[in-house]
Motif scaffolding. Structure first.
Motif, PDB file in Angstrom:
ATOM      1  N   UNK A 131       0.816  -1.223   0.000  1.00  0.00           N
ATOM      2  CA  UNK A 131       0.000   0.000   0.000  1.00  0.00           C
ATOM      3  C   UNK A 131       0.845   1.267   0.000  1.00  0.00           C
ATOM      4  N   UNK A 132       1.875   1.288   0.834  1.00  0.00           N
ATOM      5  CA  UNK A 132       2.639   2.534   0.997  1.00  0.00           C
ATOM      6  C   UNK A 132       3.764   2.655  -0.030  1.00  0.00           C
ATOM      7  N   UNK A 148       2.898  14.831  -1.333  1.00  0.00           N
ATOM      8  CA  UNK A 148       1.543  14.262  -1.240  1.00  0.00           C
ATOM      9  C   UNK A 148       0.444  15.320  -1.116  1.00  0.00           C
ATOM     10  N   UNK A 149       0.587  16.338  -0.229  1.00  0.00           N
ATOM     11  CA  UNK A 149      -0.498  17.328  -0.161  1.00  0.00           C
ATOM     12  C   UNK A 149      -0.765  17.977  -1.525  1.00  0.00           C
ATOM     13  N   UNK A 176      -5.086  10.374   0.777  1.00  0.00           N
ATOM     14  CA  UNK A 176      -3.896   9.532   0.565  1.00  0.00           C
ATOM     15  C   UNK A 176      -4.296   8.062   0.644  1.00  0.00           C
ATOM     16  N   UNK A 177      -5.080   7.734   1.670  1.00  0.00           N
ATOM     17  CA  UNK A 177      -5.444   6.340   1.881  1.00  0.00           C
ATOM     18  C   UNK A 177      -6.192   5.777   0.668  1.00  0.00           C
TER      19      UNK A 177
ATOM     20  N   UNK B 130      -1.269   1.432   4.544  1.00  0.00           N
ATOM     21  CA  UNK B 130      -1.653   2.844   4.531  1.00  0.00           C
ATOM     22  C   UNK B 130      -2.604   3.185   5.685  1.00  0.00           C
ATOM     23  N   UNK B 131      -2.340   4.300   6.358  1.00  0.00           N
ATOM     24  CA  UNK B 131      -3.138   4.761   7.494  1.00  0.00           C
ATOM     25  C   UNK B 131      -3.764   6.115   7.166  1.00  0.00           C
ATOM     26  N   UNK B 132      -4.700   6.538   8.031  1.00  0.00           N
ATOM     27  CA  UNK B 132      -5.342   7.830   7.763  1.00  0.00           C
ATOM     28  C   UNK B 132      -5.322   8.723   9.001  1.00  0.00           C
ATOM     29  N   UNK B 136      -1.935   9.935   8.408  1.00  0.00           N
ATOM     30  CA  UNK B 136      -1.919  10.147   6.956  1.00  0.00           C
ATOM     31  C   UNK B 136      -0.502  10.551   6.525  1.00  0.00           C
ATOM     32  N   UNK B 137       0.101   9.799   5.583  1.00  0.00           N
ATOM     33  CA  UNK B 137       1.468  10.151   5.168  1.00  0.00           C
ATOM     34  C   UNK B 137       1.587  11.578   4.622  1.00  0.00           C
ATOM     35  N   UNK B 138       0.461  12.171   4.190  1.00  0.00           N
ATOM     36  CA  UNK B 138       0.518  13.554   3.698  1.00  0.00           C
ATOM     37  C   UNK B 138       0.858  14.545   4.813  1.00  0.00           C
ATOM     38  N   UNK B 142       6.084  10.489   7.556  1.00  0.00           N
ATOM     39  CA  UNK B 142       6.399   9.092   7.201  1.00  0.00           C
ATOM     40  C   UNK B 142       7.627   9.066   6.305  1.00  0.00           C
TER      41      UNK B 142
END
Lengths: 353, 252
Positions: A131-132, A148-149, A176-177, B130-132, B136-138, B142
């Motif tokens: 996933x990541x 990412x943002x 993102x998820x 993936x987490x939120x 959240x990786x944003x 991470x």
């Protein structure tokens, strides 16, 4: 005159409609297209598909993201730019990865296949989950260099994506998820289990004499690192390649900080190896002959060379030819030409149930 | 299947279900709220980003441009030794005052003598894909190339820094041996009480100065950046000295 004009209009309409119909048929994904049939003898996948079960709309969104250059900072480069379907999603003929602004990376683009069995990702195993994984190439300054943002903002503001996220996840919010789960719904389907070798194992096809000789040789000399049926044990090994001083890649040591892990790299799967040239973490060998010559010569560089590597020394020219003949039976044409995994043409939608 | 066969099953069902229902009922009646308010300091002054020049223990001047960290695996320990665990991952960010207030609305009534929490994200969550929300990786916490959350981040600028742009970056992470930098903070909370339907407050001070001093003083000219788990061993132990309890206010 009037008739001729009318005929032309009708003809054009029919052609355009047929074109859309053909395109739609190529792009369409049904529930049954997302079923996996894994042959007997394969281990249990490490990726838990129940936590991210692919749906037609999720898969279609993930596939679109995979092939969309919007994922890079200057919208020039997609995942698919470097991961080519006909090369088992490796990059044919590029020894090192190519990023945005014509940057050259430090490593050879690896294939994307059978990733549901992969316990870690990258040549150094630094990434621990499917996933990541995409965050690494998306945000790497030498690859897609997209934070990412910024990416979430671009996708949310686009004309097409909110609707596709709504279809896949129930509402149009881009996160993102959701983005990464959609991409993983696509990549988890990239399963290659139908090569000539697989059909031989299943008793459906026979190997030629030379391929058979190659298989026996392979089992004696190569399978301690590349065991069947996945043709890798996912370990990290130093195969005695002299380091490239221009790149200064320490391999697995980059992740663990341990000096004994210097120049260790992940053992890659040999499935579709005929199509994933050039070879090694830095793409230094153009063809399989060069790879086998490296092993055969026994001229290994540096400390910590893996003892199993020496099993290969002293291969004769005929033995190398037999091995190559066998390795080519690992080519899975059905996988390499699978329409489900192709770059979608035009706007797309999930068809049927 | 006859009815009498169902009897043992029914009895078992009642035995397990009825008490748990009534237990939950009484617990809920006696629940109170705890607010944990984290306040960021540098020495005895409230931390200010960018505009204030601080000095580390080696008297090197610098400004702090970012200070954030994860708090997770919170446990509150009662005077009788029983422990209440609180689920959730919280990203506390100097730039976002609301993020520094952790509200725990459903704590059982009682006297609490200690709070324990992890600075960072436990290894299970680091390996679960993936987490939120806070994870959240944003959020920029991470590491993508060597999967793992950054537990704590302090960024700054110092003329003494030998890094490009005179930057300082202290990113502490790493959940795998031999570079496991997860640190559990244990703080005594003498007199802390939770009463039903009221709100108690626990004030915790995070002193950024301590991150750069004892027991491992950071010299900006030698170590302007720590951005790898295998380089973080020293500074990770300074995390143990970051926090102290400054206020306990019980709801009545």
């Amino acid at each position: 005159m009037k008739n001729a004009l009318l005929t032309s209009i009708i003809l054009i309409l029919v052609l355009v409609t047929t074109g859309f119909m053909v395109m739609d048929k190529q792009n369409r994904i049904r529930k049954k297209d997302l079923r996996l049939s894994i042959p007997a003898g394969f281990p249990k996948p490490v990726y838990d598909r129940n936590l991210n079960p692919p749906t037609p709309n999720g898969f279609i969104l993930g596939r679109k993201l995979f092939y969309d250059p919007i994922l890079s900072k200057d919208s020039s480069t997609s995942c698919g730019s470097c991961h080519q379907r006909f090369a088992a999603f490796a990059h044919i003929d590029h020894s090192l990865s190519h990023g945005i602004r014509s940057q050259i990376g430090n490593r050879n683009v690896p294939a994307i296949q059978n990733v549901i069995w992969q316990p870690h990702f990258m040549w150094d195993g630094g990434v621990n989950h499917l996933d990541v994984f995409p965050i690494a190439p998306i945000t790497h300054p030498k690859e897609m260099d997209q934070d990412l943002p910024g990416l979430l903002t671009k996708l949310q503001a686009s004309k097409t994506y909110p609707a596709l996220f709504k279809k896949a996840f129930g509402d149009g919010t881009v996160s993102t998820e959701r983005m990464l789960k959609a991409i993983a719904q696509f990549t988890q389907m990239l399963v290659s289990v139908n090569s000539k070798y697989d059909r031989y194992v299943a008793g459906k096809e026979s190997l030629t004499g030379q391929e058979m000789t190659g298989l026996i040789l392979f089992r004696n000399r190569c399978s301690s690192c590349h065991p069947e049926p996945l043709f890798t044990d996912y370990s990290f090994r130093n195969i005695g390649l002299p380091p490239d001083t221009a790149i200064q890649d320490s391999g697995r040591a980059h992740i663990t900080g341990q000096a004994t892990d210097r120049m260790k790299f992940k053992v890659p799967s040999l499935r579709n190896v005929e199509m994933t040239y050039p070879y090694m973490h830095d793409g230094r060998f153009r063809n399989l002959q060069q790879v086998l010559e490296h092993y055969g010569k026994g001229n290994f560089h540096g400390p910590n060379v893996d003892p199993d590597v020496k099993l290969n020394t002293g291969l004769t020219r005929n033995q190398r030819a037999d091995l190559v003949a066998f390795l080519k039976t690992l080519t899975d044409t059905e996988f390499l030409q699978d329409r489900r995994f192709a770059e979608p043409a035009g706007e797309i939608d999930a068809g049927g149930k | 299947m006859r009815l009498r066969h169902l009897l043992p099953v029914t009895i078992l069902f009642c035995l397990f279900t009825v008490p748990s229902f009534s237990f939950r009922e009484t617990e809920r009646k006696k629940d109170g709220e705890l607010v944990i308010q984290f306040n960021h300091f540098f020495g005895d002054q409230e931390l200010v980003l960018d505009s204030v020049t601080y000095r580390n223990s080696l008297q090197q001047p610098f400004q702090i441009t970012a200070f954030k960290y994860y708090v997770s695996n919170i446990h509150l320990v009662k005077t009788d030794g029983k422990s209440v665990s609180v689920p959730g991952y919280f990203l506390l960010n100097e730039e976002e005052p609301d993020s520094r207030k952790i509200q725990l609305p459903n704590l059982p009534e009682g006297n609490y003598s200690r709070i324990e929490f992890l600075i960072g994200v436990d290894s299970a969550r680091n390996c679960s894909g993936i987490q939120k929300d806070a994870l959240d990786p944003a959020k920029g916490m991470l590491w993508a190339w060597n999967t793992g959350y950054i537990f704590l981040k302090l960024d700054g600028i110092s003329p003494q820094s030998t890094a490009p742009g005179h930057k300082l970056e202290y990113h502490i992470g790493g959940f795998k041996q031999p570079n496991n930098h997860l640190r559990t903070i244990r703080l005594e909370t003498p007199g802390l009480q939770i009463h039903s339907k009221t709100k108690s407050t626990l004030g915790i001070k995070a002193d950024a100065a301590n991150l750069l001093s004892a027991p491992h003083p950071i010299d900006f000219s030698k170590t302007p950046m720590v951005v790898d788990a295998d380089k973080a061993a020293g500074i990770a132990n300074n995390v143990l000295h970051l926090f102290s309890v400054t206020r306990i206010q019980n709801g009545l």
